[in-house]
Design a protein around this motif. Structure first.
Motif, mmCIF file in Angstrom:
data_model
loop_
_atom_site.group_PDB
_atom_site.id
_atom_site.type_symbol
_atom_site.label_atom_id
_atom_site.label_comp_id
_atom_site.label_asym_id
_atom_site.label_seq_id
_atom_site.Cartn_x
_atom_site.Cartn_y
_atom_site.Cartn_z
ATOM 1 N N LEU A 22 0.834 -1.198 0.000
ATOM 2 C CA LEU A 22 0.000 0.000 0.000
ATOM 3 C C LEU A 22 0.871 1.250 0.000
ATOM 4 O O LEU A 22 1.763 1.377 0.817
ATOM 5 C CB LEU A 22 -0.879 -0.041 1.254
ATOM 6 N N LYS A 23 0.627 2.146 -0.956
ATOM 7 C CA LYS A 23 1.308 3.443 -1.000
ATOM 8 C C LYS A 23 0.243 4.496 -1.252
ATOM 9 O O LYS A 23 -0.685 4.276 -2.017
ATOM 10 C CB LYS A 23 2.317 3.508 -2.146
ATOM 11 N N GLY A 24 0.387 5.652 -0.625
ATOM 12 C CA GLY A 24 -0.607 6.676 -0.875
ATOM 13 C C GLY A 24 -0.367 7.967 -0.139
ATOM 14 O O GLY A 24 0.589 8.099 0.631
ATOM 15 N N THR A 25 -1.267 8.916 -0.395
ATOM 16 C CA THR A 25 -1.217 10.218 0.260
ATOM 17 C C THR A 25 -2.620 10.645 0.654
ATOM 18 O O THR A 25 -3.602 10.275 0.012
ATOM 19 C CB THR A 25 -0.631 11.312 -0.663
ATOM 20 N N LYS A 38 -5.356 9.346 -2.040
ATOM 21 C CA LYS A 38 -4.875 8.713 -3.268
ATOM 22 C C LYS A 38 -4.016 7.534 -2.863
ATOM 23 O O LYS A 38 -3.057 7.684 -2.122
ATOM 24 C CB LYS A 38 -4.071 9.697 -4.105
ATOM 25 N N VAL A 39 -4.377 6.340 -3.350
ATOM 26 C CA VAL A 39 -3.705 5.114 -2.941
ATOM 27 C C VAL A 39 -3.379 4.277 -4.167
ATOM 28 O O VAL A 39 -4.180 4.178 -5.092
ATOM 29 C CB VAL A 39 -4.600 4.293 -1.985
ATOM 30 N N THR A 40 -2.198 3.663 -4.143
ATOM 31 C CA THR A 40 -1.809 2.670 -5.137
ATOM 32 C C THR A 40 -1.614 1.346 -4.408
ATOM 33 O O THR A 40 -0.874 1.267 -3.437
ATOM 34 C CB THR A 40 -0.509 3.081 -5.847
ATOM 35 N N ILE A 41 -2.289 0.314 -4.887
ATOM 36 C CA ILE A 41 -2.236 -1.003 -4.266
ATOM 37 C C ILE A 41 -1.643 -1.973 -5.287
ATOM 38 O O ILE A 41 -2.146 -2.100 -6.397
ATOM 39 C CB ILE A 41 -3.635 -1.465 -3.830
ATOM 40 N N SER A 86 -4.740 2.116 -8.911
ATOM 41 C CA SER A 86 -4.785 3.334 -8.106
ATOM 42 C C SER A 86 -6.234 3.727 -7.901
ATOM 43 O O SER A 86 -7.077 3.504 -8.764
ATOM 44 C CB SER A 86 -4.058 4.469 -8.816
ATOM 45 N N LEU A 87 -6.495 4.294 -6.748
ATOM 46 C CA LEU A 87 -7.837 4.799 -6.490
ATOM 47 C C LEU A 87 -7.748 6.164 -5.829
ATOM 48 O O LEU A 87 -6.763 6.478 -5.170
ATOM 49 C CB LEU A 87 -8.655 3.823 -5.644
#
Length: 125
Positions: A22-25, A38-41, A86-87
């Motif tokens: 999980l990466k995001g802001t 904003k998340v990239t899974i 990404s979502l």
């Protein structure tokens, strides 16, 4: 995602936890604007239509397990790729739209909405 116990973020989509990769802001802009997540899974195969407009909760867990989410919102944008997706989620004000979206605090918003909805019902005697 790091296995560091000091910072252990967790993301839940409709009470289903996504814990790994999980990466995001999270953005909390000023002037009463809508907050975004904003998340990239990585490595997850979830159909786009299954999560669009679903409730998302993000727990930062910075130092200890949080009992209150750092961000609560609804998924409004999804971008899948071969390796990840990404979502983008917005806070619940994203459903208000129109003239109410970013102009009022919640008490002012409720007052304006109730006033507009009840105005035709008021009889002027």
């Amino acid at each position: 995602m790091s296995q560091n116990t000091y910072c252990n973020p967790r993301l839940y989509i409709e009470d289903v936890g996504i814990i790994e990769n999980l990466k995001g802001t999270v953005t909390f802009p000023s002037n009463n604007q809508i907050s975004t997540l904003k998340v990239t899974i990585s490595g997850t195969d979830i159909p786009e239509s299954a999560i669009l407009n679903k409730k998302v909760r993000f727990y930062l867990n910075y130092g200890a397990d949080d009992t209150v989410p750092y961000f609560i919102g609804y998924i409004k944008q999804i971008k899948p790729t071969d390796k990840n997706f990404s979502l983008v989620a917005y806070d619940p004000r994203c459903f208000l739209g129109g003239e109410y979206a970013e102009t009022f605090h919640i008490d002012q918003l409720l007052y304006q909405v109730i006033e507009k909805m009840t105005q035709p019902l008021i009889l002027h005697v």
